[in-house]
Write a protein that holds these residues in place. Sequence first.
Motif, PDB file in Angstrom:
ATOM      1  N   THR A 227      17.007  63.730  -0.280  1.00 17.00           N
ATOM      2  CA  THR A 227      15.791  63.099  -0.803  1.00 17.00           C
ATOM      3  C   THR A 227      15.052  64.044  -1.738  1.00 17.00           C
ATOM      4  O   THR A 227      14.002  63.688  -2.274  1.00 17.00           O
ATOM      5  CB  THR A 227      14.843  62.685   0.345  1.00 17.00           C
ATOM      6  N   SER A 228      15.562  65.248  -1.887  1.00 17.71           N
ATOM      7  CA  SER A 228      14.896  66.214  -2.744  1.00 17.71           C
ATOM      8  C   SER A 228      15.951  67.170  -3.292  1.00 17.71           C
ATOM      9  O   SER A 228      16.944  67.463  -2.623  1.00 17.71           O
ATOM     10  CB  SER A 228      13.851  66.924  -1.870  1.00 17.71           C
ATOM     11  N   SER A 229      15.728  67.637  -4.518  1.00 21.75           N
ATOM     12  CA  SER A 229      16.721  68.525  -5.150  1.00 21.75           C
ATOM     13  C   SER A 229      16.510  69.964  -4.696  1.00 21.75           C
ATOM     14  O   SER A 229      16.137  70.831  -5.481  1.00 21.75           O
ATOM     15  CB  SER A 229      16.613  68.441  -6.668  1.00 21.75           C
ATOM     16  N   VAL A 230      16.724  70.202  -3.410  1.00 21.49           N
ATOM     17  CA  VAL A 230      16.593  71.561  -2.885  1.00 21.49           C
ATOM     18  C   VAL A 230      17.893  71.963  -2.211  1.00 21.49           C
ATOM     19  O   VAL A 230      18.650  71.105  -1.762  1.00 21.49           O
ATOM     20  CB  VAL A 230      15.421  71.700  -1.876  1.00 21.49           C
ATOM     21  N   HIS A 231      18.094  73.269  -2.155  1.00 23.16           N
ATOM     22  CA  HIS A 231      19.248  73.831  -1.460  1.00 23.16           C
ATOM     23  C   HIS A 231      20.561  73.211  -1.938  1.00 23.16           C
ATOM     24  O   HIS A 231      21.347  72.700  -1.135  1.00 23.16           O
ATOM     25  CB  HIS A 231      19.107  73.665   0.057  1.00 23.16           C
ATOM     26  N   PHE A 232      20.759  73.216  -3.238  1.00 22.38           N
ATOM     27  CA  PHE A 232      22.060  72.794  -3.768  1.00 22.38           C
ATOM     28  C   PHE A 232      22.946  74.018  -3.796  1.00 22.38           C
ATOM     29  O   PHE A 232      22.672  74.980  -4.487  1.00 22.38           O
ATOM     30  CB  PHE A 232      21.914  72.179  -5.165  1.00 22.38           C
ATOM     31  N   ASP A 233      23.985  73.981  -2.970  1.00 24.72           N
ATOM     32  CA  ASP A 233      24.837  75.151  -2.819  1.00 24.72           C
ATOM     33  C   ASP A 233      26.166  74.923  -3.515  1.00 24.72           C
ATOM     34  O   ASP A 233      26.617  73.803  -3.666  1.00 24.72           O
ATOM     35  CB  ASP A 233      25.098  75.412  -1.329  1.00 24.72           C
TER      36      ASP A 233
END
Length: 258
Positions: A227-233
Motif C-alpha cells: 500500500t506504500s512504496s517503502v522497503h523495495f528490496d
Amino acid sequence: MVTEKDADFYKENGYLLVRGVFSQEEVEAMREAVEKIIQRAAQANMDRNHAWKGDYLPPEQLSRLVLKGFHDVHYHDAAFLRALSHPGMVAVLNRLIGPNVQLHHSKMLVKPPEKGAAFPMHQDYPYFPHEKHSMLAASVHLDDADEENGCLRVIPGSHKQGPLPHTGRHYLNHKEYPISLGTPCPARAGDVLFFNYLTIHGSDVNRSARTRRNVLFQYRDAADAPTSSVHFDWGMGLMVSGENPYFDKAKPNFRIIS
Ligand SMILES: O=C(O)CCC(=O)C(=O)O
C-alpha cells in the motif's frame, strides 16, 4: 509436516514454531555462508552495527550492544536461495499463506555472545504495509536459542489488533510493551518460527556465552499488494511457489548504486 490444526493455531495466535525444517547439514551450510558474508563485509569496510537505537534500554547498556545484520542474503550465497525455496519451507508457506507465495526480502541477524542486541517489541507492518496482511516472517534458527541468548518472543493473538501506532523509531511504546511481555519461543538449530507481520514480537539481549544466528525470510501472498512504496528490496517478488496473478501490480525499482 504441518497439519490443519497447526494452520488454525497460526490463524488464532499469529505465529507457529515448526521443528526440524532444516537438517544439520543445511544449517551448517547457512552458518558457513553467514560467516563468509561477515568476512566479506569486513573486507569491504561495510561491517556496520545494526543494533536498534532508542530509549528501550538505558543508554549505557544500549551503547555496548552489537547486531550483525545484512539484507538480501540470497544474493550473497546460494545456500539461502536453497533455504528460501526449500520443500519443507514451501509446504508450511502453502498452509499458512496459500498456493501463490512470493519472497519479499531476506536478512541475517547475528547476536554475538554477551553483547548481542535486543529488538524492542514491534510489528513489521509499518516497514512494508500491504493490503491483505498475508505477509509473514520465517525466522530460521542456525543456533539453539533460549531466553539466555535472546530468543524470539511473540505476543500470541496480537495480530488481531491490526496495525498499532509505533514510535518514530518504529517500535511500540516500550513502557506499554516491554520485551518481557513477549512469550519466549525457544528453538533448536533447524527450527523455523513463522509469524505474521502484525504479530507483536521482539527479543532480549544475548547475555550468554553463545552466538545466536538467525536468517529471516519475509513472504507474502502474490496477490497481496503493497500500500506504500517503502522497503523495495533487490529481488523482491521472487516466486517461491505457484504463479503470480498480478505481475503488473507491483515491481521493484532497480537502480545501479555504484
Ligand atoms: O531475530 C530477532 O531476534 C528479532 C528480529 C525482528 O524482530 C525483526 O527482524 O523484525
